[in-house]
Each structure stands twice: as C-alpha cells, then as structure tokens.
Write an enzyme that holds these catalytic residues in place. Structure first.
Site, PDB file in Angstrom:
ATOM      1  N   TYR A 196      41.714  41.798  46.080  1.00 49.15           N
ATOM      2  CA  TYR A 196      40.997  41.894  44.794  1.00 49.15           C
ATOM      3  C   TYR A 196      40.439  40.511  44.473  1.00 49.15           C
ATOM      4  O   TYR A 196      40.312  39.676  45.372  1.00 49.15           O
ATOM      5  CB  TYR A 196      42.020  42.427  43.762  1.00 49.15           C
ATOM      6  CG  TYR A 196      41.449  42.848  42.444  1.00 49.15           C
ATOM      7  CD1 TYR A 196      40.374  43.732  42.375  1.00 49.15           C
ATOM      8  CD2 TYR A 196      41.987  42.366  41.257  1.00 49.15           C
ATOM      9  CE1 TYR A 196      39.861  44.121  41.144  1.00 49.15           C
ATOM     10  CE2 TYR A 196      41.483  42.769  40.023  1.00 49.15           C
ATOM     11  CZ  TYR A 196      40.415  43.638  39.970  1.00 49.15           C
ATOM     12  OH  TYR A 196      39.908  44.015  38.764  1.00 49.15           O
ATOM     13  N   ARG A 249      25.778  43.677  39.509  1.00 44.78           N
ATOM     14  CA  ARG A 249      26.497  42.572  38.842  1.00 44.78           C
ATOM     15  C   ARG A 249      27.913  42.522  39.414  1.00 44.78           C
ATOM     16  O   ARG A 249      28.862  42.975  38.792  1.00 44.78           O
ATOM     17  CB  ARG A 249      26.496  42.804  37.326  1.00 44.78           C
ATOM     18  CG  ARG A 249      26.843  41.655  36.458  1.00 44.78           C
ATOM     19  CD  ARG A 249      28.332  41.294  36.446  1.00 44.78           C
ATOM     20  NE  ARG A 249      29.174  42.081  35.586  1.00 44.78           N
ATOM     21  CZ  ARG A 249      30.414  42.458  35.925  1.00 44.78           C
ATOM     22  NH1 ARG A 249      30.959  42.169  37.109  1.00 44.78           N
ATOM     23  NH2 ARG A 249      31.142  43.174  35.080  1.00 44.78           N
ATOM     24  N   GLU A 339      31.447  50.677  37.855  1.00 44.32           N
ATOM     25  CA  GLU A 339      31.946  49.328  38.120  1.00 44.32           C
ATOM     26  C   GLU A 339      30.806  48.390  38.498  1.00 44.32           C
ATOM     27  O   GLU A 339      30.016  48.688  39.407  1.00 44.32           O
ATOM     28  CB  GLU A 339      32.964  49.400  39.269  1.00 44.32           C
ATOM     29  CG  GLU A 339      33.791  48.165  39.448  1.00 44.32           C
ATOM     30  CD  GLU A 339      34.789  47.917  38.323  1.00 44.32           C
ATOM     31  OE1 GLU A 339      35.578  48.815  37.987  1.00 44.32           O
ATOM     32  OE2 GLU A 339      34.778  46.795  37.772  1.00 44.32           O
ATOM     33  N   ASP A 340      30.737  47.299  37.795  1.00 44.09           N
ATOM     34  CA  ASP A 340      29.828  46.202  38.153  1.00 44.09           C
ATOM     35  C   ASP A 340      28.357  46.609  38.253  1.00 44.09           C
ATOM     36  O   ASP A 340      27.629  46.181  39.160  1.00 44.09           O
ATOM     37  CB  ASP A 340      30.323  45.502  39.425  1.00 44.09           C
ATOM     38  CG  ASP A 340      31.611  44.707  39.153  1.00 44.09           C
ATOM     39  OD1 ASP A 340      32.202  44.885  38.068  1.00 44.09           O
ATOM     40  OD2 ASP A 340      32.027  43.923  40.019  1.00 44.09           O
ATOM     41  N   ASP A 362      34.719  50.374  33.527  1.00 41.21           N
ATOM     42  CA  ASP A 362      35.817  49.424  33.634  1.00 41.21           C
ATOM     43  C   ASP A 362      35.463  48.081  32.987  1.00 41.21           C
ATOM     44  O   ASP A 362      36.292  47.453  32.335  1.00 41.21           O
ATOM     45  CB  ASP A 362      36.112  49.235  35.128  1.00 41.21           C
ATOM     46  CG  ASP A 362      37.374  48.459  35.383  1.00 41.21           C
ATOM     47  OD1 ASP A 362      38.308  48.576  34.578  1.00 41.21           O
ATOM     48  OD2 ASP A 362      37.430  47.750  36.400  1.00 41.21           O
ATOM     49  N   ASP A 363      34.228  47.644  33.181  1.00 41.63           N
ATOM     50  CA  ASP A 363      33.836  46.323  32.682  1.00 41.63           C
ATOM     51  C   ASP A 363      33.733  46.302  31.161  1.00 41.63           C
ATOM     52  O   ASP A 363      34.029  45.299  30.523  1.00 41.63           O
ATOM     53  CB  ASP A 363      32.516  45.899  33.331  1.00 41.63           C
ATOM     54  CG  ASP A 363      32.654  45.874  34.838  1.00 41.63           C
ATOM     55  OD1 ASP A 363      33.480  45.098  35.330  1.00 41.63           O
ATOM     56  OD2 ASP A 363      31.992  46.680  35.521  1.00 41.63           O
ATOM     57  N   ASN A 505      35.033  36.156  36.534  1.00 47.59           N
ATOM     58  CA  ASN A 505      35.491  36.193  37.927  1.00 47.59           C
ATOM     59  C   ASN A 505      34.343  35.868  38.872  1.00 47.59           C
ATOM     60  O   ASN A 505      33.183  36.057  38.513  1.00 47.59           O
ATOM     61  CB  ASN A 505      36.004  37.612  38.256  1.00 47.59           C
ATOM     62  CG  ASN A 505      37.216  37.974  37.436  1.00 47.59           C
ATOM     63  OD1 ASN A 505      38.130  37.196  37.268  1.00 47.59           O
ATOM     64  ND2 ASN A 505      37.213  39.185  36.888  1.00 47.59           N
ATOM     65  N   ASN A 549      43.116  40.720  33.327  1.00 47.32           N
ATOM     66  CA  ASN A 549      42.192  41.442  34.206  1.00 47.32           C
ATOM     67  C   ASN A 549      42.382  42.940  34.005  1.00 47.32           C
ATOM     68  O   ASN A 549      43.516  43.415  33.866  1.00 47.32           O
ATOM     69  CB  ASN A 549      42.477  41.062  35.670  1.00 47.32           C
ATOM     70  CG  ASN A 549      41.367  41.537  36.583  1.00 47.32           C
ATOM     71  OD1 ASN A 549      41.139  42.727  36.750  1.00 47.32           O
ATOM     72  ND2 ASN A 549      40.657  40.590  37.163  1.00 47.32           N
TER      73      ASN A 549
HETATM   74  N1  LIG Z   1      38.765  39.660  33.580  1.00 48.19           N
HETATM   75  C1  LIG Z   1      38.269  40.855  33.663  1.00 48.19           C
HETATM   76  O1  LIG Z   1      39.000  41.862  33.727  1.00 48.19           O
HETATM   77  C2  LIG Z   1      36.790  41.032  33.683  1.00 48.19           C
HETATM   78  C3  LIG Z   1      35.969  39.981  33.865  1.00 48.19           C
HETATM   79  N2  LIG Z   1      34.623  40.173  33.868  1.00 48.19           N
HETATM   80  C4  LIG Z   1      33.801  39.015  34.148  1.00 48.19           C
HETATM   81  O2  LIG Z   1      33.031  38.687  33.013  1.00 48.19           O
HETATM   82  C5  LIG Z   1      31.813  38.135  33.432  1.00 48.19           C
HETATM   83  C6  LIG Z   1      30.692  38.799  32.680  1.00 48.19           C
HETATM   84  O3  LIG Z   1      30.660  40.160  32.981  1.00 48.19           O
HETATM   85  P1  LIG Z   1      29.746  41.143  32.122  1.00 48.19           P
HETATM   86  O4  LIG Z   1      30.023  41.014  30.688  1.00 48.19           O
HETATM   87  O5  LIG Z   1      29.879  42.446  32.733  1.00 48.19           O
HETATM   88  O6  LIG Z   1      28.305  40.545  32.448  1.00 48.19           O
HETATM   89  P2  LIG Z   1      26.993  40.674  31.607  1.00 48.19           P
HETATM   90  O7  LIG Z   1      25.901  40.259  32.493  1.00 48.19           O
HETATM   91  O8  LIG Z   1      26.921  42.001  30.964  1.00 48.19           O
HETATM   92  O9  LIG Z   1      27.170  39.595  30.444  1.00 48.19           O
HETATM   93  C7  LIG Z   1      27.108  38.221  30.629  1.00 48.19           C
HETATM   94  C8  LIG Z   1      26.808  37.586  29.298  1.00 48.19           C
HETATM   95  O10 LIG Z   1      26.968  36.197  29.428  1.00 48.19           O
HETATM   96  C9  LIG Z   1      25.838  35.559  28.875  1.00 48.19           C
HETATM   97  N3  LIG Z   1      25.646  34.284  29.546  1.00 48.19           N
HETATM   98  C10 LIG Z   1      25.326  34.053  30.820  1.00 48.19           C
HETATM   99  N4  LIG Z   1      25.270  32.740  31.047  1.00 48.19           N
HETATM  100  C11 LIG Z   1      25.562  32.117  29.888  1.00 48.19           C
HETATM  101  C12 LIG Z   1      25.635  30.768  29.477  1.00 48.19           C
HETATM  102  N5  LIG Z   1      25.435  29.781  30.332  1.00 48.19           N
HETATM  103  N6  LIG Z   1      25.930  30.516  28.194  1.00 48.19           N
HETATM  104  C13 LIG Z   1      26.144  31.510  27.334  1.00 48.19           C
HETATM  105  N7  LIG Z   1      26.102  32.804  27.657  1.00 48.19           N
HETATM  106  C14 LIG Z   1      25.806  33.107  28.926  1.00 48.19           C
HETATM  107  C15 LIG Z   1      24.695  36.521  29.116  1.00 48.19           C
HETATM  108  O11 LIG Z   1      23.652  36.176  28.231  1.00 48.19           O
HETATM  109  P3  LIG Z   1      22.334  37.072  28.063  1.00 48.19           P
HETATM  110  O12 LIG Z   1      22.802  38.203  27.221  1.00 48.19           O
HETATM  111  O13 LIG Z   1      21.391  36.188  27.380  1.00 48.19           O
HETATM  112  O14 LIG Z   1      21.938  37.467  29.423  1.00 48.19           O
HETATM  113  C16 LIG Z   1      25.403  37.833  28.805  1.00 48.19           C
HETATM  114  O15 LIG Z   1      25.418  38.069  27.429  1.00 48.19           O
HETATM  115  C17 LIG Z   1      31.756  38.286  34.939  1.00 48.19           C
HETATM  116  O16 LIG Z   1      32.085  37.067  35.536  1.00 48.19           O
HETATM  117  C18 LIG Z   1      32.830  39.276  35.247  1.00 48.19           C
HETATM  118  O17 LIG Z   1      33.431  39.025  36.490  1.00 48.19           O
HETATM  119  C19 LIG Z   1      34.052  41.385  33.662  1.00 48.19           C
HETATM  120  C20 LIG Z   1      34.824  42.462  33.492  1.00 48.19           C
HETATM  121  C21 LIG Z   1      36.272  42.395  33.550  1.00 48.19           C
HETATM  122  C1  LIG Z   2      37.450  42.439  36.937  1.00 49.99           C
HETATM  123  C2  LIG Z   2      36.159  43.036  36.915  1.00 49.99           C
HETATM  124  O1  LIG Z   2      36.029  44.234  36.791  1.00 49.99           O
HETATM  125  C3  LIG Z   2      35.010  42.202  37.021  1.00 49.99           C
HETATM  126  O2  LIG Z   2      35.137  40.988  37.077  1.00 49.99           O
HETATM  127  O3  LIG Z   2      33.908  42.748  37.061  1.00 49.99           O
HETATM  128 MG   LIG Z   3      34.095  44.881  37.287  1.00 48.97          MG
END
Ligand SMILES: NC(=O)C1=CN([C@@H]2O[C@H](COP(=O)(O)OP(=O)(O)OC[C@H]3O[C@@H](n4cnc5c(N)ncnc54)[C@H](OP(=O)(O)O)[C@@H]3O)[C@@H](O)[C@H]2O)C=CC1
Ligand SMILES: CC(=O)C(=O)O
Ligand SMILES: [Mg+2]
Length: 649
Positions: A196, A249, A339-340, A362-363, A505, A549
C-alpha cells in the site's frame, strides 16, 4: 484403465444435472446406464468445491465414485465422430443433439501447484501429495504455513529497495494466495507500506516497466459497447466488491493513466487482509480513457491507451455503460468503490450513482470517516467538543471538502443546529484562490462553494493560520512540505497541543514529516500522516506518529455493507464507522499521543466497524439480509476470510 480422476476433467453439464456427464477425450468410452447417476452424484459433490476457474478440487469421494463408474464402462460402441463413444462426454450425443462444449477440471498435480488459489507450495501434506498427484513434484520437506511465512519474511527483509519487496509480494500473490494473505495479516505493520502507500505509488509510476502478469480487469475506450462481455471474461462470478479507478489522481502523484491499476489491486488486498472479504469476491478494475501525462505517453513501456484523456460525453457514456453492466452482471448488492478519480469526476460519479447503486468514494467518504474518527479520539487529549475547535485545511478537493462535510454533519447532529453555522469553523485554502472566500465564490468548483466564507481574501497558508488561529491543521493538498516551519511554529504558538494531520500520499507528498512536526512544536504536536513515518526520537523521548489513512475504514465499512446486504451507502454509516474506529483507541494509545489504534489489531477493529455500519444499515432499513444477526461483531468475525490452508480430501 485410465482413471477419470487422474485426468480430472468434469463436464459442467453433468454437474448441472444436464444430459452429458464426464468427458475424457483421450478415451471415449460408454458406461452402462446405472453408472451415469453415480457419476453425476460424484460430479455434483466435486462441484460444491469449485474455484475461480470453475475448477474443482479432487476429492476422494469423487475418485471412488468415478472408479466405480469406470468399471461399468462399455467401450464397444463407435461414436458418430468415429473412434469410440464416450458416455461421459459430447461423443454420446448424436450429430443433431446440442452439446455443452466446456468442462470443469479438478486441480491436481502440476496444475495444482500453479493454481494460486489452491497452491500450498511445500506445505502439501504427504497424504495430499499422494491424493493429488504431486508425488515427485515437490521435495520431501513439509513445512508448516508459519514456517513458510518465516522463510519469506527472511527473503523480503533482505531486499533493500521497497519496490523489490512490492514485486516479490505481487509474485507471491500470483503464486500462493493464502500464503500472501497469511504473511500480510501476520506482519501487517511491516508489510502495509509495501503493498500500500507509499510503495504502491512508486509501483504505479513504474507499472509498465515492472509489469509481468496482468491483475484485475482493464476496460478501455476500445471496449465501449462491450463492457458486459469484458466483465464476463473475469473468472469469478460472485463478486462483492469492485474497486475502480480511471487513474487520473493516483495518490498525490497525478495522472498515471492505466498504470493506476496498482491502486485497486492494493486496496482490494486490504479488503481481504484487513476486512476479511474473501479474495475471490474482489475485483480490481481500471478504466482507461487515455492519459494527459506526456511522460507516460512517450514511455515505450506504457501499458495503456496512447491518447489524451476522453472527457465530456465520451467519458460519461463509458462510465455509464460500466455502471450499468456492473449492476446487470453482479446485481444490486455489489459494492463499487471509486478510487483516485480526479475531483470533478469523483463528485459527479458519486452524486449520479449514489442513488441507483451501492457506491462509495474512498477519497471523499473514507478519508472523511478516518479523520473524523481521529478527531473524536483527539478530543480526549485536546478537550472540548468538535464545535469548540477551528479547522483549517490546505487543499479543498475530494479529501478536504469530504472531511469538512462530515465534520459539519457530526457537529450539526451533536448540537442540533443547521450545518451552515458550522461552516464558520471550517476554513479551506486551495492553490488557486487561497482562503476560500465569498468574493471568489463565482470562480469556485461546485463542491467548494459551500465553504466560501465572508472573509477578506487571504493568499497564503501562513497568513490564514495566523488570521484564523485553527486548533487543527489538515493537509489534503497532495503537495509535499507545504506545512513549513513557520506554519507549524505558528500553530504551536497559540495551541498547547496543535493537532497536525499531514494526509497527502505518498510520503514524498506529506505536508510535513513526523520529525518536523515534533521538532517544530517542541514535542507538543499531536501528529498523524497519510503514509507511515517511523517513530521519532526528540529530546530523549520517543514519539510514535499515527497513520490517518482511509485503510482503517474502507475494509470494515465494506464488510459491514456486504454482510448486511446493504443496497445504498448513507452518510450515517460513515459516522457509524468513525465512532467504531474511535472507540478502539485505548487510553494507552492516547497516552502515547496516538489518535488511532495500531494496525496490528486491524481485523478486530474492522469487525467493530463492520458491525456498527451494519447496525446503522438495519436501523435505516437499507439492509436486505434478514433476519438481523443478534451479535453483529461476532457475525462480522465469522464472515471473515481466513488465510490458513484448507485440508484437501
Ligand atoms: N490519508 C488518506 O487516507 C488520504 C489521503 N489523500 C491524499 O490527499 C491528497 C489530495 O487528494 P484529493 O483531495 O483527492 O485531491 P484533489 O485534487 O481533489 O484536491 C487537492 C486540493 O489541493 C489543492 N492544492 C494543490 N496544491 C496546492 C498548494 N500548493 N497550495 C494549496 N492548495 C493546493 C487543490 O487546489 P485547486 O482546488 O485549486 O486545484 C485542491 O483543492 C493526495 O495526496 C491524496 O493522496 C486522499 C485521500 C485519502
Ligand atoms: C489513501 C488514498 O486513498 C489516497 O491517498 O488516495
Ligand atoms: Mg485514494
């Protein structure tokens, strides 16, 4: 006389009680009438022990019945096709009689060793070796499964590069499935970072180069109009969970196109290892609509379609065909986990199919539940209620807005106020607009609009932190090291125990490391990250960071939905999952600054989550498996797949 059980082919039609019984094409001999019933009975017995290829395991009773049947065979009559007639097979039919052209084979001998679902490697007992034609195919030693795990762990630990460990694990999964899961379950803390995040991220980036054997189903634009046919090519029919991505993504690594397949494969291995859903019920799928990743398009080893991403109607139609085919093929109760996906598609798909299918993102939802759970536990360290805290997010995408939504829902339930009031406690910053404020509302994507505050524009995270003075800082930006020293120190300047969740991540994208969080707050931070960090020594004390996570949530949530036959996911089930996870955090965990329980107990945790989710599903009238089991935790545990080897007759 050749024994039918040696050639091990059973004709499916006979098993279904249809006209043609066994087929042994090398022979073609006819039994006298009374034996066909015996053969049918033997075949039916074997059929109850069927595997994913429709293969059944050799069983003594079948062998005995077949031997008896063979003794009754009359090989004197010619067949219509020439040669000698075979009462067990299609040769028994006249030319104008239809026949069923497929057969079930009993896995035995050499092919049994190459069948990952049934292979035990050296652990086949002497009796099994004898009964299943393995004599001479294995050296004499018969180790236990535990000893096999020990040996494999020795090998895995010798690899210095995590990707090598990943490849070894994938190979094991393809070679001996039960051993793979036994090893993963018994060494979950050590192996989770391999199968993972973070290693799966690197594996996806290099998927084309390391690709050896295909896993899961690939549905590309080329299969448009034929998706049902593609689903039917998958050998398992009784699917309970699908994890699907379009690869746009992948973690915080961006668009990896078809190579995103590592994610559904990895998530589903956690469904089994952490949640106990049996592997044969899990189906990883990648939908390939192209990629906008130029590097991949230029990569000679790229495995996907070499075109830019399809969008709009073309994309929607393919996804709709997919969702329709899934329901048609697997029914109402198959769980589809998105997912993603990139956020615009993720929100649209969830909204569109949330009312017609059992879907879960999931996200958006899994992440929300795991973070809310961490907050519930953290309140025991921080004091106050959720409504007493101020939350600032860096990143207003799927994860960020999903978490904010669930926090708002929980607060609104606790104090029975409309959600809107609580929006003032939740602030989100994104890359384009800085702090999300009313004056910029028009340019916002729809899922961000509810979070627009009546506030002066704020450009940077540091300004936002100093202005809003959050008690909780949550990183969901996908951009590494954006929680700078100044930001973290600012958090520590007005919070006794700043709660810092660096959720992005893989590890490279984490907003700050565990070491940074503890060092910059003089050891006062409560910290958790999306990908794991090792314990940190700071001024003579050891700090063990938590892992926030969604892997804590989706396996148990999924099990709860499956075991109750739930037909739709409801937000209250997410809250139920959060509560169940938070309840598993012990005082000892809290005393160590941990807001999540260790992964070593994950199966017990998943059973509790499953039970709470199922209870909510029954309460809401969305569960279809009736009557409701009295003890849902015990029931969840009883439903869980065990990776221990089965004894073969
Ligand atoms: N720990 C866990 O269980 C999980 C972790 N994640 C992680 O979270 C991260 C984001 O995922 P997700 O929300 O799906 O992605 P998205 O693309 O949906 O969202 C990313 C957000 O971050 C903003 N962003 C990007 N760069 C910057 C920056 N430099 N400064 C400020 N804001 C910024 C984007 O802005 P804008 O809206 O302007 O594009 C957007 O709003 C990934 O790395 C993913 O791996 C996700 C799901 C689960
Ligand atoms: C953990 C997860 O689902 C992600 O980083 O997208
Ligand atoms: Mg994910």
């Amino acid at each position: 006389m050749i024994s039918l059980s040696r050639t091990c082919f059973l004709n499916k039609a006979s098993i279904a009680g249809l006209s043609s019984p066994f087929s042994d094409r090398q022979r073609g001999i006819v039994p006298k009438a009374p034996c066909s019933l015996k053969i049918k009975a033997a075949a039916a017995a074997a059929a109850s022990n069927r595997d994913r290829n429709g293969t059944v395991l050799a069983v003594e009773t079948v062998t005995k019945e077949m031997a008896e049947a063979e003794s009754l065979i009359d090989d004197s009559q010619p067949t219509v096709a020439g040669g000698i007639r075979d009462a067990y097979g299609e040769d028994a039919a006249t030319e104008d009689q239809p026949v069923t052209p497929w057969s079930l084979s009993v896995a035995c001998g050499y092919s049994l060793l190459r069948d990952p679902r049934h292979n035990k490697g050296l652990a086949f007992t002497d009796k099994e070796r004898d009964a299943h034609y393995l004599l001479g195919l294995l050296p004499p030693s018969v180790p236990s499964q535990e000893l096999q795990v020990k040996k494999l762990m020795n090998i895995i630990r010798q690899y210095q590069v995590p990707l090598q460990k990943y490849m070894y694990m994938m190979d094991l999964q393809e070679r001996n499935e039960r051993l793979f899961y036994k090893l993963l379950i018994d060494h979950v803390e050590e192996m989770l970072p391999i199968v993972y995040t973070p290693t799966v991220g690197e594996a996806c980036q290099k998927y084309g180069s390391i690709f050896s054997r295909p896993q899961g189903l690939y549905i590309s634009l080329k299969e448009k109009g034929r998706i049902l046919e593609v689903l039917r090519n998958w050998p398992e029919k009784n699917i309970q969970v699908i994890v699907v991505t379009d690869g746009q993504r992948i973690l915080g690594l961006g668009d990896l196109g078809c190579q995103g397949m590592g994610i559904p494969v990895g998530k589903l291995s956690l469904y089994t290892a952490l949640g106990g859903v049996r592997p044969s019920a899990c189906l990883p799928i990648t939908i390939d609509v192209g990629t906008n990743n130029e590097k991949l398009l230029d990569d000679e080893f790229y495995i996907g379609l070499r075109q830019r991403r399809a969008t709009g109607q073309e994309y929607d139609e393919l996804l709709h065909e997919f969702m329709t085919a899934v329901k048609q093929n697997y029914g109402e109760r198959v769980l589809v986990q998105f997912e993603d996906f990139a956020n615009h598609n993720a929100f649209d798909l969830l909204a569109k199919y949330g009312t017609t299918h059992l879907v879960f993102n999931d996200d958006i939802q899994g992440t929300a539940a795991v973070v809310l759970s961490g907050l519930m536990a953290a309140l025991k360290l921080l004091g106050g209620t959720l409504a007493d805290h101020r939350f600032l997010f860096l990143g207003a995408g799927e994860a960020g807005t999903g978490i904010a939504e669930l926090i708002a829902l929980e607060i609104s339930k606790q104090v029975q106020c409309p959600d809107d009031y609580y929006y003032c406690l939740l602030f989100l910053v994104n890359v384009m607009q800085g702090l999300i404020v009313e004056s910029r509302k028009e340019s916002l994507q729809h899922f961000k609009k509810p979070w627009a505050h009546d506030h002066e524009p704020v450009e940077t995270l540091l300004e936002a932190v100093n202005d809003i003075k959050p008690t909780v800082l949550i990183g969901t930006s996908g951009v590494g090291r954006t929680f700078t020293q100044e930001v973290v120190e600012a958090m520590a300047s007005f919070n006794e125990k700043p709660l810092i969740l660096a959720l992005s991540n893989p590890t490279s994208q984490s907003e700050c490391t565990a070491e940074q969080a503890y060092t910059w707050t003089n050891g006062r931070a409560i910290y958790a990250s999306g990908s794991p960090f090792p314990p940190v020594e700071y001024e003579g004390q050891t700090y063990v960071p938590g892992q926030s996570n969604n892997a804590y949530i989706f396996p148990g949530l999924g099990l709860g939905l499956i075991m109750s036959g739930t037909i739709r996911v409801h937000d209250d089930m997410l809250l139920a999952a959060s509560e169940a996870l938070a309840a598993q955090v012990t005082q000892e965990n809290l005393d160590n600054g941990q807001i999540y329980p260790p992964f070593t107990n994950i199966r017990k945790i998943s059973a509790h989550i499953a039970a709470n989710v199922a209870a909510k599903a029954y309460e809401l009238g969305l569960a279809t498996r009736l009557p409701r089991p009295k003890d849902l935790v015990a029931y969840a545990e009883s439903c869980m797949y065990s990776p221990s080897y089965r004894n073969y007759r």
